[in-house]
Every structure is written in C-alpha cells, then in structure tokens.
Design an enzyme around this catalytic site. Structure first.
Site, PDB file in Angstrom:
ATOM      1  N   ARG A  53      34.583  48.965  65.154  1.00 40.93           N
ATOM      2  CA  ARG A  53      34.896  47.555  64.877  1.00 40.93           C
ATOM      3  C   ARG A  53      33.687  46.851  64.257  1.00 40.93           C
ATOM      4  O   ARG A  53      33.813  45.841  63.570  1.00 40.93           O
ATOM      5  CB  ARG A  53      35.365  46.814  66.136  1.00 40.93           C
ATOM      6  CG  ARG A  53      35.818  45.425  65.791  1.00 40.93           C
ATOM      7  CD  ARG A  53      36.504  44.593  66.866  1.00 40.93           C
ATOM      8  NE  ARG A  53      36.568  45.122  68.177  1.00 40.93           N
ATOM      9  CZ  ARG A  53      35.635  44.940  69.113  1.00 40.93           C
ATOM     10  NH1 ARG A  53      34.544  44.240  68.847  1.00 40.93           N
ATOM     11  NH2 ARG A  53      35.777  45.476  70.307  1.00 40.93           N
ATOM     12  N   TYR A 105      42.860  30.612  43.731  1.00 43.93           N
ATOM     13  CA  TYR A 105      43.746  31.567  44.398  1.00 43.93           C
ATOM     14  C   TYR A 105      44.530  30.826  45.488  1.00 43.93           C
ATOM     15  O   TYR A 105      43.933  30.242  46.398  1.00 43.93           O
ATOM     16  CB  TYR A 105      42.925  32.711  44.992  1.00 43.93           C
ATOM     17  CG  TYR A 105      43.771  33.682  45.754  1.00 43.93           C
ATOM     18  CD1 TYR A 105      44.715  34.459  45.096  1.00 43.93           C
ATOM     19  CD2 TYR A 105      43.665  33.806  47.131  1.00 43.93           C
ATOM     20  CE1 TYR A 105      45.524  35.331  45.796  1.00 43.93           C
ATOM     21  CE2 TYR A 105      44.461  34.687  47.833  1.00 43.93           C
ATOM     22  CZ  TYR A 105      45.396  35.443  47.164  1.00 43.93           C
ATOM     23  OH  TYR A 105      46.202  36.299  47.866  1.00 43.93           O
ATOM     24  N   ASP A 178      33.855  32.724  44.046  1.00 45.40           N
ATOM     25  CA  ASP A 178      34.878  33.772  44.007  1.00 45.40           C
ATOM     26  C   ASP A 178      34.848  34.356  42.602  1.00 45.40           C
ATOM     27  O   ASP A 178      35.293  33.741  41.638  1.00 45.40           O
ATOM     28  CB  ASP A 178      36.254  33.180  44.336  1.00 45.40           C
ATOM     29  CG  ASP A 178      37.368  34.242  44.326  1.00 45.40           C
ATOM     30  OD1 ASP A 178      37.159  35.314  43.717  1.00 45.40           O
ATOM     31  OD2 ASP A 178      38.434  33.985  44.908  1.00 45.40           O
ATOM     32  N   LYS A 203      40.921  44.154  43.919  1.00 44.36           N
ATOM     33  CA  LYS A 203      41.189  43.981  42.501  1.00 44.36           C
ATOM     34  C   LYS A 203      40.261  44.888  41.684  1.00 44.36           C
ATOM     35  O   LYS A 203      40.341  46.088  41.835  1.00 44.36           O
ATOM     36  CB  LYS A 203      41.041  42.496  42.156  1.00 44.36           C
ATOM     37  CG  LYS A 203      41.740  41.552  43.171  1.00 44.36           C
ATOM     38  CD  LYS A 203      43.237  41.652  43.182  1.00 44.36           C
ATOM     39  CE  LYS A 203      43.903  40.903  44.341  1.00 44.36           C
ATOM     40  NZ  LYS A 203      43.561  39.502  44.501  1.00 44.36           N
TER      41      LYS A 203
HETATM   42  C1  LIG Z   1      43.561  38.518  45.551  1.00 37.99           C
HETATM   43  C2  LIG Z   1      42.584  37.429  45.542  1.00 37.99           C
HETATM   44  C3  LIG Z   1      42.028  36.923  46.725  1.00 37.99           C
HETATM   45  C4  LIG Z   1      42.455  37.410  48.091  1.00 37.99           C
HETATM   46  O1  LIG Z   1      42.126  38.734  48.299  1.00 37.99           O
HETATM   47  P1  LIG Z   1      43.023  39.772  49.145  1.00 37.99           P
HETATM   48  O2  LIG Z   1      42.281  41.031  48.998  1.00 37.99           O
HETATM   49  O3  LIG Z   1      44.382  39.773  48.521  1.00 37.99           O
HETATM   50  O4  LIG Z   1      43.070  39.259  50.550  1.00 37.99           O
HETATM   51  C5  LIG Z   1      41.067  35.932  46.619  1.00 37.99           C
HETATM   52  N1  LIG Z   1      40.686  35.438  45.422  1.00 37.99           N
HETATM   53  C6  LIG Z   1      41.209  35.894  44.276  1.00 37.99           C
HETATM   54  C7  LIG Z   1      40.746  35.307  42.980  1.00 37.99           C
HETATM   55  C8  LIG Z   1      42.172  36.888  44.287  1.00 37.99           C
HETATM   56  O5  LIG Z   1      42.704  37.327  43.146  1.00 37.99           O
END
Ligand SMILES: *Cc1c(COP(=O)(O)O)cnc(C)c1O
Length: 383
Positions: A53, A105, A178, A203
C-alpha cells in the site's frame, strides 16, 4: 561509461534508465507484485519496502524514470489521474482557496465544485488561457493552489506556465500544471515555474490504453509534498506493480509515439481547416489558434495529437460523424496509439462550456492518409 544524467531524456526513456538486472542481465526490470516484504536478519527493512500500500520496487522504478523525464526531485505514481489530483486537494489546509479553469478536464472540475459545496475548500474559476482573469480570481494570502491545464480539454486553450507561476507565487499560492496533453517530451512544467507537474499517465505516458495511472512531480521541497504522500499511504491509491510495469514499457516509446501523433495531427488539422463541413479546427499547432505563440514556446517537442473540430450545422451532424467513423474509434480518453473520436458534450455533459458541434479527436500513430480518408467519408455521410 557516460554519466547517466548527461544523457538525453529520449535515451533515458528508451532504456528505462538502463535498469539492467545485475544478477542475470535482463534488459527489462522485473515486475514485483508482492504485497509484503520480509525483514532482514537484524529485523530491518531491506530497501525501505514494507507493504505494497506504501509502494513497491516496480512502482518506484516507474517514478524514477518519470522524475528523470520531468527534471523532478521527487515523483509519486497513483492508480489514476483523479486519485493524484484528489490527493493534492486533500492535502491542502481545511478551507483553503483554490483557483482553476472553467474549462478543464470535467471530472477534476466536478471534484472541485463538490469539495467547495461541502465547505472543504473555497473555489473560484477563471477563463482558461486568460491571465488577467486568472489574476482577478486569485485571492492573495487565501489562495493556496492555482490549478492550470495546458493545452486544456475542450478548445485546447494554452496557458503561459511561466506567467501563471509568477501570478500564483506573488499571491503565496503554489501552481499545479495538468500537463496530460503535453508530456515531458514536449513540455517540462517544473522548469517553467510550476510547483507540481501532474499527468494522467493513463494517456500519453502509457500510450496503450491498457491501464489507469496518475503522476505528480515536484522539483523543490514543497511543504505539502509529505502530506500528499500520506494521503496516498492512507488511501492505498498507489499504482500497483503490474500497472507500473506496463507503464515503464509504455514510457520507452513515449518520444516516438508523441512525435508521430504530432505529425499526423498537424497534417490532419491543416487538411480540415479548409473543409466545407468544418467551421473551425481548434489545434494549438495552427497559427490561427489563439494560444499558438505561447504553445510554440513551451511545447518544444511538438503540439501533440489533441484537437477539436467544430462541425458546421446542427449537433446531430457532429454526432453522426462520430458514429460514421470506421478507423477512428468512438471512445473517450486520449493519448493512445489508436485514434479516438468523441462527441465531447455527450461525455462531459452540459455546464462545461462544450459546444454541441464539437468533436474531440485524439490522433494516434496510424497512417495519416487513413485517418483523413475516414473523417472525410464520415463527414460526407453525415452531411
Ligand atoms: C484523463 C484526464 C485526467 C484524469 O485522469 P484519469 O487517469 O482518467 O483518472 C485528468 N486530466 C486530464 C487532462 C485528463 O485527460
């Protein structure tokens, strides 16, 4: 031998930091799935691992690779992008004020609104890419976190990371960027002044649509960092060994995948700019995009594969186009090797400022002519 840290990030990624197994020479690090770790004969932990964990050797290897690519001092992997950003907000002092974009997002935005409505944080949003609006939303002394996303989901608006960090720091806040749509092969947010670099590693970093992961990196000793780590420890939102192992495999090809996606996307964006069924192409790589100049300066390895098309006519035509594709896959998510098409308003819902005629494209690494021909036929049939 050359010192590792003089090698280029592309070499570091391709070789997964040259982590050869010293016992058997395996060129791929092993996958550790153990949930618990034996103490040594002195009853000491061997390499700091106690229980999964809190992390496993494979997860730490993934963190080391991403830290190298980001130019980070410390990196933490989570089991989703959302669990990573939730940990940042959880780690803020009770009642802290947060500023984020009104278009970003959508699930992150939903989370901020939820925490604000429960009184856990104060929250104000600003128009993405508009620095004057960002400055106006910041409350000096009260704002603890400024959260930007660049390029941002929806219209792929661009925020100048350096300028945003100056505004955040002047008010005593930290900046989280982000950078999911701009992985470290094109943008290194920490070098541009961000305090926390965040990616949904689901991604581009992984790139194969076969796991969910999130990652946070910092360059300096940020007071909030140990708190973020404890949130992960309490919740068990660490990335498990198997997913970390897959992620390491995906990271090895990050640079070539991103480069091919960027080339495909630029060609496709140029092609559809003059198409009679398209009202507008939103892609930061086009000089017509309002963020193009800043994007060119801070996305030095390409503009990536993310774009949106505004289809001429009613919402039904955009939906019919998404349904009519045979090569593009009608699915959410982004940054994988396969191209995806999405009627974004159906997925994000109303209230996120997404026009009904907007199609979001995640361009993959396929042959560009196949992608263009597929969209052409889908637009024709939807017409
Ligand atoms: C997909 C995404 C997220 C969230 O991530 P997850 O892995 O789906 O939890 C956050 N910010 C952006 C820009 C995203 O494309």
């Amino acid at each position: 031998m050359q010192r590792r840290n003089t090698l280029s990030p592309q070499t570091q990624a391709a070789q997964a930091l040259h982590m050869l197994d010293s016992a058997n020479g395996a060129v791929v690090p092993p996958m550790h799935s153990a949930s618990t770790f034996a103490r040594d004969e002195n009853y000491e932990l061997r390499e700091g691992f106690i229980y999964s964990r809190y992390g496993s050797p494979t997860t730490v290897q993934g963190e080391q690779i991403i830290a190298e690519l980001e130019g980070a001092k410390s990196t933490l992997l989570f089991n989703s992008g959302m669990s990573a950003t939730v940990a940042v907000v959880e780690a803020l002092p009770m009642g802290a004020h947060v500023v984020a974009q009104s278009m970003m997002y959508h699930v992150g935005l939903n989370w901020l609104n939820r925490q604000a409505s429960r009184g856990v944080i104060g929250f104000d949003s600003f128009e993405a890419g508009n620095l004057a609006a960002l400055e106006a939303a910041i409350k000096p002394g009260q704002t603890k976190l400024v959260w930007i996303e660049t390029p941002a989901n929806g219209d792929w608006s661009i925020t100048d990371i350096k300028a945003a960090s100056r505004l955040a720091h002047a008010a005593g806040a930290i900046l989280m960027c982000d950078s999911t749509a701009a992985p470290p092969c094109t943008t290194r947010p920490l070098e541009l002044g961000a305090d926390i670099s965040f990616h949904s590693a689901t991604k581009y970093l992984n790139g194969h649509s076969d796991l969910t992961a999130g990652v946070l990196s910092v360059q300096a000793d940020l007071p909030i960092w140990s708190e973020i780590r404890s949130v992960r420890d309490f919740q068990g939102t660490v990335l498990p060994g198997f997913e970390a192992w897959l992620l390491i495999r995906g990271l090895r090809t990050l640079f070539v995948r991103y480069d091919q996606a960027s080339k495909n996307a630029l060609a496709l964006a140029r092609h559809f700019t003059s198409h009679p069924a398209i009202e507008r192409v939103l892609y930061p790589g086009l000089p017509s995009h309002p963020g193009h100049r800043v994007a060119a300066a801070q996305m030095t390895g390409g503009f990536g594969g993310m774009m949106s098309l505004l289809v001429r006519g009613a919402e039904g035509r955009a939906l019919a186009t998404a349904k009519g594709c045979r090569v593009f896959i009608p699915a959410t998510s982004l940054g994988g090797v396969e191209s995806l098409i999405e009627h974004r308003r159906t997925v994000a819902g109303p209230g996120h400022g997404i026009p009904g005629n907007l199609l979001r494209l995640s361009i993959g690494i396929e042959a560009m002519d196949d992608l263009i021909a597929d969209l052409e036929q889908a637009l024709d049939r939807a017409g």
